[in-house]
Design a protein around this motif. Structure first.
Motif, mmCIF file in Angstrom:
data_model
loop_
_atom_site.group_PDB
_atom_site.id
_atom_site.type_symbol
_atom_site.label_atom_id
_atom_site.label_comp_id
_atom_site.label_asym_id
_atom_site.label_seq_id
_atom_site.Cartn_x
_atom_site.Cartn_y
_atom_site.Cartn_z
ATOM 1 N N HIS A 24 15.484 -53.995 39.105
ATOM 2 C CA HIS A 24 14.894 -54.242 37.792
ATOM 3 C C HIS A 24 13.452 -54.736 37.925
ATOM 4 O O HIS A 24 12.639 -54.487 37.041
ATOM 5 C CB HIS A 24 15.720 -55.268 37.004
ATOM 6 C CG HIS A 24 16.888 -54.688 36.297
ATOM 7 N ND1 HIS A 24 17.939 -54.098 36.945
ATOM 8 C CD2 HIS A 24 17.179 -54.615 34.980
ATOM 9 C CE1 HIS A 24 18.827 -53.686 36.058
ATOM 10 N NE2 HIS A 24 18.387 -53.983 34.860
ATOM 11 N N HIS A 28 10.216 -51.972 37.478
ATOM 12 C CA HIS A 28 10.136 -52.545 36.138
ATOM 13 C C HIS A 28 9.614 -51.543 35.103
ATOM 14 O O HIS A 28 10.150 -51.430 34.006
ATOM 15 C CB HIS A 28 9.284 -53.814 36.133
ATOM 16 C CG HIS A 28 9.302 -54.514 34.827
ATOM 17 N ND1 HIS A 28 8.320 -54.327 33.879
ATOM 18 C CD2 HIS A 28 10.201 -55.366 34.282
ATOM 19 C CE1 HIS A 28 8.604 -55.050 32.811
ATOM 20 N NE2 HIS A 28 9.742 -55.695 33.031
ATOM 21 N N ARG A 29 8.576 -50.806 35.433
ATOM 22 C CA ARG A 29 7.983 -49.853 34.483
ATOM 23 C C ARG A 29 8.998 -48.779 34.082
ATOM 24 O O ARG A 29 9.160 -48.468 32.911
ATOM 25 C CB ARG A 29 6.730 -49.216 35.111
ATOM 26 C CG ARG A 29 6.060 -48.144 34.279
ATOM 27 C CD ARG A 29 5.150 -48.668 33.171
ATOM 28 N NE ARG A 29 5.951 -49.317 32.218
ATOM 29 C CZ ARG A 29 5.726 -49.749 30.963
ATOM 30 N NH1 ARG A 29 4.743 -49.670 30.435
ATOM 31 N NH2 ARG A 29 6.475 -50.314 30.181
ATOM 32 N N TYR A 31 12.311 -48.888 34.291
ATOM 33 C CA TYR A 31 13.419 -49.487 33.543
ATOM 34 C C TYR A 31 12.981 -49.837 32.116
ATOM 35 O O TYR A 31 13.737 -49.686 31.167
ATOM 36 C CB TYR A 31 13.935 -50.732 34.252
ATOM 37 C CG TYR A 31 14.842 -50.449 35.422
ATOM 38 C CD1 TYR A 31 14.406 -49.688 36.498
ATOM 39 C CD2 TYR A 31 16.126 -50.943 35.475
ATOM 40 C CE1 TYR A 31 15.237 -49.426 37.578
ATOM 41 C CE2 TYR A 31 16.967 -50.697 36.551
ATOM 42 C CZ TYR A 31 16.503 -49.925 37.602
ATOM 43 O OH TYR A 31 17.327 -49.662 38.664
ATOM 44 N N THR A 32 11.726 -50.288 31.969
ATOM 45 C CA THR A 32 11.198 -50.626 30.650
ATOM 46 C C THR A 32 11.082 -49.367 29.792
ATOM 47 O O THR A 32 11.448 -49.381 28.613
ATOM 48 C CB THR A 32 9.838 -51.331 30.780
ATOM 49 O OG1 THR A 32 10.022 -52.542 31.526
ATOM 50 C CG2 THR A 32 9.243 -51.665 29.417
ATOM 51 N N ASP A 33 10.588 -48.289 30.386
ATOM 52 C CA ASP A 33 10.492 -47.027 29.646
ATOM 53 C C ASP A 33 11.868 -46.557 29.183
ATOM 54 O O ASP A 33 12.034 -46.094 28.057
ATOM 55 C CB ASP A 33 9.836 -45.941 30.508
ATOM 56 C CG ASP A 33 8.354 -46.186 30.742
ATOM 57 O OD1 ASP A 33 7.751 -47.024 30.037
ATOM 58 O OD2 ASP A 33 7.800 -45.536 31.653
ATOM 59 N N MET A 36 12.987 -48.733 26.384
ATOM 60 C CA MET A 36 12.233 -48.379 25.184
ATOM 61 C C MET A 36 12.821 -47.110 24.550
ATOM 62 O O MET A 36 12.971 -47.032 23.333
ATOM 63 C CB MET A 36 10.768 -48.147 25.565
ATOM 64 C CG MET A 36 9.790 -48.353 24.451
ATOM 65 S SD MET A 36 8.053 -48.161 24.978
ATOM 66 C CE MET A 36 7.995 -49.096 26.496
ATOM 67 N N PRO A 43 11.525 -54.456 25.320
ATOM 68 C CA PRO A 43 12.111 -53.842 26.520
ATOM 69 C C PRO A 43 11.641 -54.451 27.838
ATOM 70 O O PRO A 43 12.446 -54.621 28.756
ATOM 71 C CB PRO A 43 11.731 -52.371 26.407
ATOM 72 C CG PRO A 43 10.627 -52.313 25.418
ATOM 73 C CD PRO A 43 10.784 -53.486 24.518
ATOM 74 N N GLY A 44 10.368 -54.812 27.940
ATOM 75 C CA GLY A 44 9.877 -55.409 29.183
ATOM 76 C C GLY A 44 10.549 -56.740 29.484
ATOM 77 O O GLY A 44 10.956 -57.010 30.619
ATOM 78 N N VAL A 47 14.269 -56.177 30.435
ATOM 79 C CA VAL A 47 14.460 -55.752 31.826
ATOM 80 C C VAL A 47 14.381 -56.956 32.762
ATOM 81 O O VAL A 47 15.185 -57.077 33.693
ATOM 82 C CB VAL A 47 13.447 -54.651 32.215
ATOM 83 C CG1 VAL A 47 13.480 -54.374 33.708
ATOM 84 C CG2 VAL A 47 13.726 -53.378 31.424
ATOM 85 N N HIS A 48 13.439 -57.870 32.521
ATOM 86 C CA HIS A 48 13.360 -59.084 33.348
ATOM 87 C C HIS A 48 14.613 -59.945 33.186
ATOM 88 O O HIS A 48 15.182 -60.424 34.174
ATOM 89 C CB HIS A 48 12.118 -59.910 32.990
ATOM 90 C CG HIS A 48 10.868 -59.384 33.596
ATOM 91 N ND1 HIS A 48 9.756 -59.113 32.859
ATOM 92 C CD2 HIS A 48 10.553 -59.084 34.877
ATOM 93 C CE1 HIS A 48 8.807 -58.666 33.655
ATOM 94 N NE2 HIS A 48 9.273 -58.638 34.881
#
Length: 120
Positions: A24, A28-29, A31-33, A36, A43-44, A47-48
């Motif tokens: 994660h 990160h990018r 997983y965030t996409d 989203m 979403p960011g 994910v964290h």
């Protein structure tokens, strides 16, 4: 012998969640996409937070420490993620539907195994 098998199970099961949590942060990018795309709020941040839940829950299982709390953290992760991120019933694309169904069923099996570990 049973103790060794139990420890091996802790390492495999806990290690799986630790590794998924690390991913994660490493990805990160991506997983965030994906979050989203599934209309996850913030979403960011999500994910964290889910990465932290996975790592802490996995560490608790791996080291057999604070196990009840660790299992609760994993359940807090598994239930919403399974329903929101792997909602195969929403897909019209047969390939996507099949992939999401596999992920959904895998998470349901992980949820079942997590529930089995509870000690009352």
């Amino acid at each position: 012998m049973l103790n060794a098998i139990h420890i091996l199970g802790q390492v495999i099961f806990g290690g799986y969640f630790i590794w998924q949590g690390i991913l994660h942060f490493m990805n990160h990018r991506d997983y965030t996409d994906y979050a989203m795309m599934n209309k996850v709020p913030m979403p960011g941040v999500a994910v964290h937070v889910t990465g932290i839940l996975l790592i802490l829950g996995g560490l608790g299982v791996f080291f057999n420490m604070y196990t009840t709390i660790a299992l609760i953290l994993l359940i807090i992760f598994l239930i919403p993620v399974t329903v929101i991120m792997h909602s195969f019933w929403k897909s019209d694309n047969p390939g996507e539907k099949a992939a999401q169904k596999v992920a959904f069923l895998k998470n349901m099996a992980l949820l079942g195994a997590t529930l089995l570990l509870f000690q009352f």
